[in-house]
Design an enzyme around this catalytic site. Structure first.
Site, mmCIF file in Angstrom:
data_model
loop_
_atom_site.group_PDB
_atom_site.id
_atom_site.type_symbol
_atom_site.label_atom_id
_atom_site.label_comp_id
_atom_site.label_asym_id
_atom_site.label_seq_id
_atom_site.Cartn_x
_atom_site.Cartn_y
_atom_site.Cartn_z
ATOM 1 C CD1 TRP A 512 -0.244 -4.296 5.336
ATOM 2 C CD2 TRP A 512 0.597 -5.057 3.406
ATOM 3 N NE1 TRP A 512 -1.117 -5.222 4.854
ATOM 4 C CE2 TRP A 512 -0.630 -5.711 3.663
ATOM 5 C CE3 TRP A 512 1.307 -5.371 2.250
ATOM 6 C CZ2 TRP A 512 -1.161 -6.669 2.795
ATOM 7 C CZ3 TRP A 512 0.778 -6.308 1.387
ATOM 8 C CH2 TRP A 512 -0.445 -6.947 1.667
ATOM 9 C CG HIS A 513 5.306 0.489 1.948
ATOM 10 N ND1 HIS A 513 5.802 0.585 0.660
ATOM 11 C CD2 HIS A 513 5.638 -0.771 2.386
ATOM 12 C CE1 HIS A 513 6.391 -0.559 0.334
ATOM 13 N NE2 HIS A 513 6.300 -1.394 1.360
ATOM 14 C CE1 TYR A 514 -1.181 0.532 6.363
ATOM 15 C CE2 TYR A 514 -0.116 -0.654 8.143
ATOM 16 C CZ TYR A 514 -1.052 -0.600 7.139
ATOM 17 O OH TYR A 514 -1.855 -1.678 6.899
#
Length: 588
Positions: A512-514
């Site tokens: 979830w580190h877009y």
């Protein structure tokens, strides 16, 4: 009867003291009982405020033959009059540059000031110490953040003093020092056994080795987020619309005769949003105001495309009027691949696990050939609900979940080098866009995943992980047991590169580190202004080309504070420029 007056002894005593002082030779004084201070030799420098010193108690005896410590400035001033030789000089403090300060300012040590008489009360006036905030600020400047991420090519030019100050402002509000439980402590020891050194202890800096990072959970288990930073705002100058969805940014074309026509083709004048009931509203900017997009790596590119900022052919295919032709909007989208293992402890009742994420982090160094391209190692533990099958024969209520404590050890590929893209799913902003991250499309990311998973295996084989293994059979001394995995386990032969690459592709997941989609230098400039569009900025993770550190959460909040401070400085400078008088006109 009148009393007989005796002659006064004040005048002879005063004359006697004056004669005694005149008879004494110059440079001498009456002896004072006690130790005498010897002046330091010219070869040995005196103590300075920047040199490390060791303080001991007065009752501790010095070892025989050890040199006596130099006297303090106060002691030197007291014993200088008792020396019969040359007076003892107090050494001047040395600054970090090596130059002594001005001699007039440090000619003699500062003595305590006399007490100050106030109204009816006597209070001693103490010397004013240096503020703690200034001391912390100087310590942060002496140990700045690693400038590797802040010196990327084509990126913005950062003011590191303001960056460190913004980091500290965020960390002081929502970060806390975690209390390590059994799993996090075991991972910390396992990383050190796996040669992820040195051990840096608790720190908020991105340092190579094993460290304990800050957490957003306080001592009572409450999680803090960016919403807590609203407590520092002025409530009279901010309005928050809850459960509102922005449809697009309202743009107006710049008139041909405008001053900024050569640089910008349009300017933002507000946004169009809808509330939870679906009714549309307008939020317009004031004169001199700006629209700032902070919708994230998936929302900001989507809003720009829906507003007519993006590739001209792609927008024309959707029938969207083109306000600014920027081909890189929605391109260069990244996500860091995540791989790892999850286990169930041997006895969750006797081994308490805390709900934590990224509290213990391993950042391999480049000392060996494999660690140079290795991934970041992170530990997490949580309580996960497991649901039974919908049609169960033995369970009366199969819908009730079973909560199990799960411990996870994962690796995060830094960078990454694989590039993805973002497209529109529809013209409705409430529909999620279509995103392809193209995990492991670049072989460099796959190599880093293999090296990182091998190091995960080294941590699992360490002695600190023995308490999490399950006992095999009835006799616990027959073997050390094995882990109870939730999901697939690592390949038995970690030296088989083909098996490790297949495990990476089969178990890859998001962390979830877009980031990306509005990369700085391609879509926004160094001040995060959208290129070709006035009064519009993008300040979020969509401007990153590389994910900063092990978790970008602190950097994102820092960037909001950083850009806000710079915008206030720009507005203040612009107002001063308007108030400045015009220069006098020269007469020909």
């Amino acid at each position: 009867m009148a009393k007989k007056r005796f002659p006064s002894t004040f005048v002879p005593t005063l004359l006697f003291l004056l004669l005694l002082l005149l008879l004494l030779p110059r440079g001498e004084a009456p002896p004072i009982e006690g130790p005498r201070a010897t002046p330091p030799s010219p070869s040995t420098p005196g103590p300075s405020r920047w040199s490390p010193t060791t303080t001991t108690s007065s009752s501790a005896a010095a070892p025989q033959g050890a040199p006596s410590p130099p006297p303090s400035p106060r002691a030197a001033a007291a014993f200088s009059s008792s020396s019969a030789a040359a007076p003892l000089r107090v050494p001047l403090p040395r600054l970090p540059g090596g130059l002594p300060p001005h001699p007039r300012r440090h000619r003699r040590p500062r003595l305590p000031r006399p007490p100050l008489l106030l109204r009816g009360r006597r209070r001693p006036q103490r010397p004013r110490p240096r503020p703690r905030r200034q001391q912390r600020h100087q310590r942060r400047l002496l140990q700045p953040r690693p400038p590797s991420w802040f010196s990327l090519p084509r990126g913005p030019s950062w003011n590191m003093a303001l960056v460190n100050d913004s980091y500290h402002w965020v960390e002081r509000a929502i970060t806390f020092r975690p209390v390590l439980r059994s799993w996090q402590s075991a991972v910390r020891d396992g990383l050190l056994e796996a040669n992820v050194t040195p051990y840096n202890g608790f720190t908020v800096h991105h340092l190579a080795g094993t460290k304990i990072g800050a957490t957003t959970f306080d001592s009572s288990g409450r999680r803090h987020s960016a919403a807590d930073l609203l407590a520092f705002s002025n409530p009279d100058r901010i309005r928050v619309a809850l459960r509102a969805t922005v449809d697009r940014v309202l743009l107006n074309p710049v008139p041909p005769g405008s001053r900024r026509r050569n640089q910008q083709s349009s300017a933002a004048i507000g946004v169009l949003y809808r509330d939870r009931l679906g009714r549309h509203h307008h939020a317009m900017v004031r004169p001199g105001g700006e629209v700032i997009l902070c919708a994230g790596a998936l929302g900001s590119p989507q809003l720009l495309l829906l507003s007519g900022v993006g590739p001209r052919p792609y927008l024309s295919s959707w029938g969207i009027p083109v306000a600014a032709n920027l081909p890189d909007v929605g391109q260069h989208v990244y996500d860091n691949p995540r791989n790892g293992i999850s286990i169930i402890p041997r006895s969750p009742s006797t081994i308490p696990l805390s709900r934590g994420l990224d509290e213990v982090v391993g950042i391999p160094t480049g000392e060996d050939k494999d660690a140079a391209d290795a991934s970041f190692l992170e530990a997490a533990s949580n309580i996960v609900p497991f649901f039974s099958p919908p049609r169960s024969v033995f369970l009366h209520n199969p819908s009730s979940p079973l909560y199990v404590t799960v411990a996870t050890l994962m690796e995060k590929v830094p960078g990454p080098a694989s590039v993805g893209s973002l497209r529109l799913a529809s013209l409705d902003a409430r529909d999620n866009p279509i995103v392809r991250f193209n995990y492991f499309s670049n072989p460099e990311d796959l190599d880093r995943c293999v090296v990182g998973l091998r190091r995960v295996g080294d941590v699992l084989e360490s002695r600190s992980m023995q308490e999490f293994r399950s006992v095999v059979g009835w006799l616990p001394w027959r073997g050390r047991g094995d882990f109870r995995y939730v999901g697939p386990a690592l390949p038995a032969n970690r030296s088989d590169r083909a098996a490790m690459e297949e495990f990476c592709r089969r178990t890859v997941a998001t962390i979830w580190h877009y980031h990306g989609g509005c990369v700085a230098g391609k879509v926004v400039d160094g001040d995060y202004r959208v290129i070709g569009v006035g009064a519009l900025r993008v300040v979020d993770g969509s401007t990153f080309a590389v994910s900063p550190g092990t978790n970008p959460q602190a950097t994102l909040m820092m960037m909001g504070r950083y850009v806000g401070r710079k915008m206030l400085a720009e507005r203040k400078e612009k107002s001063h420029r308007r108030r400045a008088p015009w220069p006098p006109r020269r007469h020909m």
